[in-house]
Motif scaffolding. Structure first.
Motif, PDB file in Angstrom:
ATOM      1  N   ARG A   1      -0.442   1.687 -18.127  1.00 57.04           N
ATOM      2  CA  ARG A   1       0.638   2.438 -17.481  1.00 57.04           C
ATOM      3  C   ARG A   1       0.660   3.906 -17.904  1.00 57.04           C
ATOM      4  O   ARG A   1       0.945   4.788 -17.093  1.00 57.04           O
ATOM      5  CB  ARG A   1       1.994   1.800 -17.814  1.00 57.04           C
ATOM      6  CG  ARG A   1       2.181   0.410 -17.260  1.00 57.04           C
ATOM      7  CD  ARG A   1       3.625  -0.074 -17.422  1.00 57.04           C
ATOM      8  NE  ARG A   1       3.968  -0.418 -18.798  1.00 57.04           N
ATOM      9  CZ  ARG A   1       4.775   0.291 -19.584  1.00 57.04           C
ATOM     10  NH1 ARG A   1       5.328   1.393 -19.137  1.00 57.04           N
ATOM     11  NH2 ARG A   1       5.034  -0.122 -20.810  1.00 57.04           N
ATOM     12  N   GLN A   2       0.344   4.157 -19.182  1.00 55.05           N
ATOM     13  CA  GLN A   2       0.540   5.496 -19.724  1.00 55.05           C
ATOM     14  C   GLN A   2      -0.711   6.120 -20.323  1.00 55.05           C
ATOM     15  O   GLN A   2      -0.649   7.234 -20.850  1.00 55.05           O
ATOM     16  CB  GLN A   2       1.643   5.453 -20.805  1.00 55.05           C
ATOM     17  CG  GLN A   2       2.987   5.002 -20.279  1.00 55.05           C
ATOM     18  CD  GLN A   2       4.090   5.083 -21.320  1.00 55.05           C
ATOM     19  OE1 GLN A   2       3.845   5.386 -22.499  1.00 55.05           O
ATOM     20  NE2 GLN A   2       5.323   4.826 -20.912  1.00 55.05           N
TER      21      GLN A   2
ATOM     22  N   SER B   1       0.517   7.016 -24.321  1.00 55.63           N
ATOM     23  CA  SER B   1       1.379   5.955 -24.857  1.00 55.63           C
ATOM     24  C   SER B   1       1.585   6.074 -26.362  1.00 55.63           C
ATOM     25  O   SER B   1       2.531   5.501 -26.908  1.00 55.63           O
ATOM     26  CB  SER B   1       0.794   4.577 -24.522  1.00 55.63           C
ATOM     27  OG  SER B   1      -0.513   4.428 -25.065  1.00 55.63           O
TER      28      SER B   1
ATOM     29  N   GLY C   1       4.664   9.590 -23.099  1.00 52.36           N
ATOM     30  CA  GLY C   1       4.117   8.620 -22.160  1.00 52.36           C
ATOM     31  C   GLY C   1       5.049   8.308 -21.010  1.00 52.36           C
ATOM     32  O   GLY C   1       4.629   8.141 -19.861  1.00 52.36           O
ATOM     33  N   ASP C   2       6.348   8.198 -21.289  1.00 53.33           N
ATOM     34  CA  ASP C   2       7.314   7.938 -20.223  1.00 53.33           C
ATOM     35  C   ASP C   2       7.329   9.085 -19.218  1.00 53.33           C
ATOM     36  O   ASP C   2       7.439   8.856 -18.000  1.00 53.33           O
ATOM     37  CB  ASP C   2       8.717   7.751 -20.805  1.00 53.33           C
ATOM     38  CG  ASP C   2       8.865   6.455 -21.586  1.00 53.33           C
ATOM     39  OD1 ASP C   2       8.056   5.528 -21.364  1.00 53.33           O
ATOM     40  OD2 ASP C   2       9.796   6.367 -22.409  1.00 53.33           O
TER      41      ASP C   2
ATOM     42  N   GLU D   1       4.192   8.769 -17.150  1.00 52.07           N
ATOM     43  CA  GLU D   1       4.300   7.619 -16.256  1.00 52.07           C
ATOM     44  C   GLU D   1       5.236   7.916 -15.078  1.00 52.07           C
ATOM     45  O   GLU D   1       5.019   7.418 -13.965  1.00 52.07           O
ATOM     46  CB  GLU D   1       4.788   6.397 -17.019  1.00 52.07           C
ATOM     47  CG  GLU D   1       4.754   5.121 -16.202  1.00 52.07           C
ATOM     48  CD  GLU D   1       5.194   3.897 -16.985  1.00 52.07           C
ATOM     49  OE1 GLU D   1       5.119   2.778 -16.411  1.00 52.07           O
ATOM     50  OE2 GLU D   1       5.599   4.035 -18.155  1.00 52.07           O
ATOM     51  N   SER D   2       6.253   8.730 -15.298  1.00 50.04           N
ATOM     52  CA  SER D   2       7.186   9.064 -14.210  1.00 50.04           C
ATOM     53  C   SER D   2       6.527   9.873 -13.112  1.00 50.04           C
ATOM     54  O   SER D   2       7.036   9.926 -11.977  1.00 50.04           O
ATOM     55  CB  SER D   2       8.380   9.838 -14.779  1.00 50.04           C
ATOM     56  OG  SER D   2       8.036  11.174 -15.112  1.00 50.04           O
TER      57      SER D   2
ATOM     58  N   LYS E   1       3.128   9.403 -12.431  1.00 49.46           N
ATOM     59  CA  LYS E   1       1.955   8.646 -11.992  1.00 49.46           C
ATOM     60  C   LYS E   1       2.258   7.991 -10.640  1.00 49.46           C
ATOM     61  O   LYS E   1       3.285   7.345 -10.467  1.00 49.46           O
ATOM     62  CB  LYS E   1       1.605   7.586 -13.034  1.00 49.46           C
ATOM     63  CG  LYS E   1       0.339   6.804 -12.742  1.00 49.46           C
ATOM     64  CD  LYS E   1       0.047   5.819 -13.885  1.00 49.46           C
ATOM     65  CE  LYS E   1      -1.178   4.976 -13.596  1.00 49.46           C
ATOM     66  NZ  LYS E   1      -1.455   4.011 -14.685  1.00 49.46           N
TER      67      LYS E   1
ATOM     68  N   LYS F   1      -2.909   3.828  -9.420  1.00 50.10           N
ATOM     69  CA  LYS F   1      -3.812   3.472 -10.508  1.00 50.10           C
ATOM     70  C   LYS F   1      -5.056   4.355 -10.469  1.00 50.10           C
ATOM     71  O   LYS F   1      -5.471   4.831  -9.416  1.00 50.10           O
ATOM     72  CB  LYS F   1      -4.231   2.001 -10.413  1.00 50.10           C
ATOM     73  CG  LYS F   1      -3.138   1.016 -10.750  1.00 50.10           C
ATOM     74  CD  LYS F   1      -3.670  -0.410 -10.739  1.00 50.10           C
ATOM     75  CE  LYS F   1      -2.590  -1.396 -11.161  1.00 50.10           C
ATOM     76  NZ  LYS F   1      -3.109  -2.790 -11.186  1.00 50.10           N
TER      77      LYS F   1
ATOM     78  N   LEU G   1      -4.816   8.312 -15.173  1.00 48.53           N
ATOM     79  CA  LEU G   1      -3.454   8.738 -14.871  1.00 48.53           C
ATOM     80  C   LEU G   1      -3.389   9.715 -13.692  1.00 48.53           C
ATOM     81  O   LEU G   1      -3.128  10.918 -13.888  1.00 48.53           O
ATOM     82  CB  LEU G   1      -2.844   9.405 -16.112  1.00 48.53           C
ATOM     83  CG  LEU G   1      -2.723   8.542 -17.374  1.00 48.53           C
ATOM     84  CD1 LEU G   1      -2.393   9.410 -18.587  1.00 48.53           C
ATOM     85  CD2 LEU G   1      -1.663   7.467 -17.179  1.00 48.53           C
TER      86      LEU G   1
ATOM     87  N   THR H   1      -1.549  11.785 -11.331  1.00 47.41           N
ATOM     88  CA  THR H   1      -0.155  12.209 -11.350  1.00 47.41           C
ATOM     89  C   THR H   1       0.080  13.323 -10.348  1.00 47.41           C
ATOM     90  O   THR H   1      -0.828  14.085 -10.012  1.00 47.41           O
ATOM     91  CB  THR H   1       0.245  12.715 -12.753  1.00 47.41           C
ATOM     92  OG1 THR H   1      -0.666  13.751 -13.159  1.00 47.41           O
ATOM     93  CG2 THR H   1       0.224  11.601 -13.777  1.00 47.41           C
TER      94      THR H   1
END
Length: 556
Positions: free
Chosen positions: A232-233, A237, A266-267, A270-271, A273, A276, A288, A290
């Protein structure tokens, strides 16, 4: 022992000549990838070659695992004398180019000489052709990819490219592939640029048949079903953990944690992204992609080291600003770590921390060597005195995160690594974050027991780089699986890794490197004793050198 197959293709870009050489005996000893390229360079590149001169040889190599369908194998190696560190250096990139390279039937491509005109090389299983490309002078990475697609129907996954930074011989220029993946550290893009080679394409239908053991599918299945947070990150992360323990360089290394970390962690990544991203054949998918709808910024990343270099180290706490820095570096072909650190040094010297407009302006100026960018393009080791800042490098290479002042074993690893301040040479940091490797964790302080494990980790990573297997496979690649995949005893494989490290060290010793270069810009209690212990475990001299006799058996 499992190894790559195929001849060496030597391209003299000055003479526009091509030679093929059988290297089966070397492959049998050194597997492929970094091991193969190191052994070839040790024999064929003059010890006193100018990194930016025609005698420096630039190698591209793959390994046996690039013929598999196993996750963690979408990688390829490049090796040359670095214009940043002045030592022999290898770097590898993810993406999709490695299998297209393998389809040419070669296990190694060697580029020597210097072209009078800007050229592209087209490598296929029928040979190599040369194309003069004056219209690509100064072109960005994406512009070069678009040109090759329009004129030759070549995709970005078939190409390695020198961006403007490589053409202008910025000492930390990358070689780019798949548009956003980089042979990142050490300035190999400048080596390619100095040879006046803008791009190299790979195509063919001659992938060698190599029998890969069935355990590859066990590893692939684990990668597909894992719920690892990196899916995810990515590497970001680890941001909060590094910040919490004080291993997150901040304000040009003046501090080791960042109050604004929540804006770039990481959050935060991820926000942004939106899909995949992965490398060839890999189900782990830790990349990532983004984008930020408001600003229009779209990139791949940033990864953790970029978040440090262009974020905390520059006192930038907005992930979109870091994304923009990342995208500029990808377009121009710049190592985000060295570039971000160089920019942060400039900010420190001019009391401009957090000035994102200046940061983005400096990235472009570095790529084109304009104004102050021309000085920064030389790297911190060469400009720090003029700017009046500390020299935060080892062997001329700028520091990543995982701060060795907190993670002392990683500090030792930074000091002794043949590449300089590089966290991936041994990945020792993973053993000093208890949440990353809880079973094998060391306390971060001190050196007890660490030199021995550092030697093993360096040797193990040399095998990964020769296989070639991504280092984020660490949760799957047990000693038993190394043995099954490579068809050799684990200790014998580590011995091969040790020979690779020794050849790199011996080459660099011939260029004047020694114990005085295995140092850090900060003091750690017990460091000198740990360094001596490391040399003893390696069987090297106390001055950090490798004798001619100790490598004679496998150097020729």
């Amino acid at each position: 022992m499992l190894h790559a197959r195929g001849p060496l293709c030597t391209v003299d870009v000055g003479a526009q000549s091509i030679t093929e050489t059988n290297i089966d005996a070397i492959l049998e000893q050194f597997i492929g990838g970094r091991g193969l390229a190191t052994r070839l360079a040790h024999e064929r590149t003059p010890f006193d070659a100018d990194p930016l001169g025609p005698e420096n040889r630039l190698y591209f190599t793959s390994g046996p695992m690039q013929t598999s369908q196993m996750s963690f194998t979408g990688r390829m190696n490049a090796t040359a004398i670095s214009p940043l560190t002045d030592g022999l250096l290898s770097s590898n990139a993810g993406g999709f180019v490695s299998r297209n390279f393998g389809a040419t039937g070669y296990s190694a491509l060697e580029i020597v000489g210097e072209s009078d005109e800007l050229v592209a090389l087209h490598v296929t299983d029928e040979g190599v052709t040369f194309e003069e490309v004056p219209e690509l002078k100064g072109a960005t990475v994406s512009e070069t990819d678009e040109y090759m697609n329009a004129t030759h129907d070549l995709g970005e996954d078939q190409l390695v490219v020198a961006g403007p930074a490589g053409e202008n011989q910025v000492r930390f220029a990358c070689i780019m592939t798949s548009e956003s993946r980089a042979f990142g550290r050490g300035g190999l893009g400048a080596v390619m640029g100095a040879k006046n080679v803008k791009a190299i394409s790979f195509d063919g239908d001659s992938t060698p048949a190599i029998d890969i053991p069935a355990t590859q599918m066990d590893i692939h299945r684990e990668a597909a079903t894992s719920d690892n947070i990196m899916k995810r990150q990515g590497t970001t992360s680890v941001t909060d953990l590094a910040n919490e323990v004080g291993a997150f360089p901040t304000k040009y290394f003046a501090e080791t944690s960042f109050e604004g970390a929540a804006g770039i962690n990481g959050d935060a990544v991820e926000s942004k992204k939106y899909k995949k991203g992965t490398c060839s054949a890999c189900a782990f998918a830790c990349k990532l992609p983004t984008k930020d709808e408001a600003s229009g910024v779209e990139t791949e990343g940033p990864e953790f080291e970029t978040v440090m270099a262009f974020g905390s180290n520059a006192l930038v706490d907005d992930i979109v600003d870091v994304m923009k820095s990342n995208e500029l570096c990808d377009e121009y072909g710049l190592d985000t770590i060295s570039c971000g650190d160089a920019v942060s040094a400039y900010l420190a010297a001019n009391d401009e921390f957090g000035n994102v407009d200046l940061i983005h302006e400096l990235v472009e100026k570095i790529a084109y060597r304009e104004g102050d960018g021309d000085l920064l393009a030389e790297g911190i080791a060469r400009f720090h005195e003029e700017l009046g800042v500390e020299n935060w490098t080892v062997k001329g290479m700028e520091f990543p995160a995982h701060d060795g002042r907190t993670l002392n074993g990683q500090g030792l690893s930074f000091a002794v690594a043949n590449r300089g301040a590089d966290h991936m040479y041994a990945t020792f940091y993973s053993l000093e974050y208890p949440l990353v490797s809880p079973k094998d964790a060391f306390p971060p302080e001190g050196f007890e027991g660490k030199p021995k494990v550092l030697v093993e980790k360096e040797n193990q990573m040399a095998i990964n780089d020769s296989g070639i297997v991504c280092k984020f496979s660490r949760g799957s690649m047990t000693p038993e699986r190394y043995e099954l995949l490579f068809g050799a005893d684990y200790d014998d494989l580590l011995a091969v890794g040790g020979r690779i490290v020794a050849l790199e060290r011996h080459f660099n010793n011939k260029r004047g490197f020694g114990r005085a270069d295995d140092t850090l810009p900060y003091d750690l209690d017990g460091f000198d004793d740990a360094l001596t212990e490391y040399y003893e475990l390696r069987g090297w001299e106390d001055d950090g050198t490798v004798t001619d006799d100790s490598v004679a058996e496998f150097a020729t």
